[in-house]
Structures are given as structure tokens and as C-alpha cells.
Design an enzyme around this catalytic site. Sequence first.
Site, PDB file in Angstrom:
ATOM      1  N   CYS A  15       0.838  -1.200   0.000  1.00 28.16           N
ATOM      2  CA  CYS A  15       0.000   0.000   0.000  1.00 28.16           C
ATOM      3  C   CYS A  15       0.877   1.255   0.000  1.00 28.16           C
ATOM      4  O   CYS A  15       1.741   1.404   0.857  1.00 28.16           O
ATOM      5  CB  CYS A  15      -0.894  -0.006   1.234  1.00 28.16           C
TER       6      CYS A  15
ATOM      7  N   CYS B 262       0.361   3.330   3.461  1.00 27.46           N
ATOM      8  CA  CYS B 262       0.742   2.822   4.784  1.00 27.46           C
ATOM      9  C   CYS B 262       2.069   3.457   5.240  1.00 27.46           C
ATOM     10  O   CYS B 262       2.918   3.786   4.417  1.00 27.46           O
ATOM     11  CB  CYS B 262       0.887   1.296   4.749  1.00 27.46           C
TER      12      CYS B 262
ATOM     13  N   HIS C   9      -4.501   0.525   7.780  1.00 25.84           N
ATOM     14  CA  HIS C   9      -4.906   0.247   6.407  1.00 25.84           C
ATOM     15  C   HIS C   9      -6.378  -0.178   6.330  1.00 25.84           C
ATOM     16  O   HIS C   9      -7.027  -0.033   5.298  1.00 25.84           O
ATOM     17  CB  HIS C   9      -4.006  -0.873   5.865  1.00 25.84           C
TER      18      HIS C   9
ATOM     19  N   ASN D 147     -13.213   9.854  -1.570  1.00 18.11           N
ATOM     20  CA  ASN D 147     -13.783   8.828  -2.443  1.00 18.11           C
ATOM     21  C   ASN D 147     -13.635   7.542  -1.694  1.00 18.11           C
ATOM     22  O   ASN D 147     -12.517   7.152  -1.393  1.00 18.11           O
ATOM     23  CB  ASN D 147     -12.935   8.678  -3.708  1.00 18.11           C
TER      24      ASN D 147
ATOM     25  N   SER E  84      -8.843   4.296  -5.560  1.00 20.34           N
ATOM     26  CA  SER E  84      -7.761   3.449  -6.045  1.00 20.34           C
ATOM     27  C   SER E  84      -7.128   2.602  -4.947  1.00 20.34           C
ATOM     28  O   SER E  84      -6.330   1.730  -5.234  1.00 20.34           O
ATOM     29  CB  SER E  84      -6.693   4.325  -6.684  1.00 20.34           C
TER      30      SER E  84
ATOM     31  N   HIS F  27      -6.903   1.875   1.687  1.00 13.49           N
ATOM     32  CA  HIS F  27      -6.397   2.568   2.875  1.00 13.49           C
ATOM     33  C   HIS F  27      -7.199   3.863   3.049  1.00 13.49           C
ATOM     34  O   HIS F  27      -7.189   4.721   2.165  1.00 13.49           O
ATOM     35  CB  HIS F  27      -4.904   2.880   2.708  1.00 13.49           C
TER      36      HIS F  27
ATOM     37  N   HIS G 191      -8.504   7.268   3.214  1.00 12.17           N
ATOM     38  CA  HIS G 191      -7.858   8.552   2.910  1.00 12.17           C
ATOM     39  C   HIS G 191      -8.824   9.473   2.189  1.00 12.17           C
ATOM     40  O   HIS G 191      -9.815   9.030   1.617  1.00 12.17           O
ATOM     41  CB  HIS G 191      -6.622   8.329   2.039  1.00 12.17           C
TER      42      HIS G 191
ATOM     43  N   GLN H  94      -8.807  13.661   0.150  1.00 14.27           N
ATOM     44  CA  GLN H  94      -7.944  14.543  -0.628  1.00 14.27           C
ATOM     45  C   GLN H  94      -8.360  15.992  -0.388  1.00 14.27           C
ATOM     46  O   GLN H  94      -9.466  16.268   0.077  1.00 14.27           O
ATOM     47  CB  GLN H  94      -8.062  14.234  -2.120  1.00 14.27           C
TER      48      GLN H  94
END
Length: 345
Positions: free
Chosen positions: A51, A54, A114, A152, A160, A163, A165, A167
Site C-alpha cells: 500500500c 501505509c 490500512h 472517495n 484506487s 487505505h 484517505h 484529498q
Amino acid sequence: MRFDPEAHPHRRHNPLTDAWALVSPHRNQRPWQGQREVTGGENHPSYDTHCYLCPTNTRANGESNPPYTGTFVFTNDYAALLSTSPGGESAEQGFLHAEPVQGECRVICFSPRHDLTLPEMEVEQLTKVVDVWAEQVRELGTQNRWVQVFENKGAVMGCSNPHPHGQAWASNFLPELPFREEECQRRYTEKRDSVLLCDYLIQERERQERIVEENAHWVMLVPYWAIWPFEYLLLPKRHVLRLPDLSSEERVSLAEILKRSLIRYDNLFETSFPYSMGWHGAPTDEGNYAHWQLHAHFYPPLLRSASVRKFMVGYEMLAESQRDLTPELAAKRLQEVSAVHYKAW
Ligand code: H2U
Ligand code: ZN
């Protein structure tokens, strides 16, 4: 026969964007023989050597992530907007019109874990995510007119990497949708001398039927004009312009309502519920934005099960958004599911 919005086709107006949506409650029993998304693969390890998000792992540009223990922010290695890109006059030749833009894109890791999505995080960690969102708006807002914080979630939404996250994309221009919200909120205040989303919340709190979660400082509801099956609109109870304006008490309370509301999402189909979410606060230039109200949108695609999603195609692409399930029924289903995560049952 008298018009009954619970049974008959009608259109609903979105005052925030001045858009319309077609609602067709009579079609609710329509049979479905279409695509089923492959779900599964939901049990991720807490650390994945492959990943790129990570701690300590290497990203696409060759840099290594630090051994971070809380949140972690870095500049997107494939940024869509660049601060170093040239400015200057727009290039206009008849119909061919282009404007140069500058900005910055960052990736925000919510935690080193993760496998830990927002609804599964402790309120304390979730509050740190709220803090990092606010900090990114404050920091990027000093150089940019708009900071779009978003997440997303799920492969179905084109995410994609599992993990957890989000933006932040910052730009020196107001993008299309915030521009429309800016115009609608400004016009409303000019006409009525009050704030559109504050007035809307008063009406929703009187009626209660679309409210899914409410606490001391926040309300999570399915907006009357929702276009996604289980769409949420998150609103503060007081008039707030931007994330950095939130008090520490309001941030904890925000973490709490996020956790409960996102658990309801996961419980709906007992799956990690995919969505795109994002924050809309007042633009970050020097202008007067007293007509703005901070809010977050959640747009999840799932409709009937963990594998049956709504597609925005055909009529939606060519005419206007359309839904069968009414926002009231969607809110009812979200109210009825447990606020305790199914993995803990
Ligand atoms: P999603 O949230 O849609 O999965 O996007 C993740 C972002 O991470 C994506 O914008 C960036 C991609 O450009 N990324 C990096 O910055 N570095 C990497 O090593 C891989 C992906
Ligand atoms: Zn990871």
C-alpha cells in the site's frame, strides 16, 4: 384524483444549485436484472506492504512515508492542479476558450491503519481527521480561492486504494458546483436577508421526517431534493462559514455525528458503504461571504443491496436526475437501522 407526492411523479427543486430532479415513487417495485457489483475483499490487513499510503512504504515518486501515527498529509504525486503552472491571459479563439489555472492537490491519510474506515474509528481519532480537514482549508485557503476537501470511498466510486484517505484540491478559481452554490446563497440573502441553509434547517427540524441524526451542534438529513438514493446533507446548527471556524466542542460533536451516520450507511446493506463526500464552506478569498453556510454532501451510489447500485445514465445524462425511492423513504430506512456497527453485533 389529487396529487400525492408520495405516490405520483413530480419534480423537486434544489435551492442550493437551482437544479431540478424527477421523482417517480410509483416505480418503486420495478424489477432489477442488471449488474451486480462484486463486493467481498472487505477484510484488509491493518498494514499492507504494497500500500502506497501505509506508514514507511514507498510511493510512486520514490518518496517514503514517515512512520506516522495519526493523520498524514502529502502533496499528490499526480496533482491535477499545479502551483507552478503559468498564469496570464486566457486563450480565446472564437469558441475555443481556455483559462490558465493554478492550485495544489494533497492526499490526506486518516490513520496509519490500512483497514480502519471512518465509521470504525474512535471518536478521538475521528476528531483528528476533522482537525486535519480544517487545517488544510486554513492553510491552502491563504493562497487559493477554493479548497475542495473530499473522500472517495470504495472501488465502486473509483477509489484506487482501500487505505482510508481523503484529498484536498485547492484552486485559484471557484469550480462549477461551488460557483452555483455561491450564486444561489448570495441571491437568497439579498432577497430575504437571511441564510438559505439556516432557513432550510429550521423547516427540516420542524418536520423531522428526513432527519437521520441530530446532536448538540449538527444535523444529518436526507435533503428534500436528494438525487442519490441515500444521499446525506450535513449541517451545523449555528451559522458557520468554514471548517476552521469550528470550536473544539463542535469538532468532537462533528466526529460523533459522522461516526453514527456512517455506521448507519454500513449497516444498511452490511457492507463498507461506498460514497463520495466533500465539504463546501465559504470561498477562501477576501470577499464578503456572510450568505454562506458550511455543509457537507455525501453521495453514495448503492440502491438495493451491497451489489446493486444506481447509475446516473440515460435520462439523467440527457435530461435531468431521476429517482424512484423517495428521500423520505430513504431517511426512514436510515433511521431504522442500528447506530451500532454490524461488525460489532
Ligand atoms: P483516490 O482517493 O481516488 O483513490 O486517489 C488517491 C490519490 O493518490 C490519487 O489522486 C494519488 C493519486 O494521484 N497517489 C499519489 O499521490 N502517490 C502514489 O504513490 C499513488 C497515488
Ligand atoms: Zn495502507
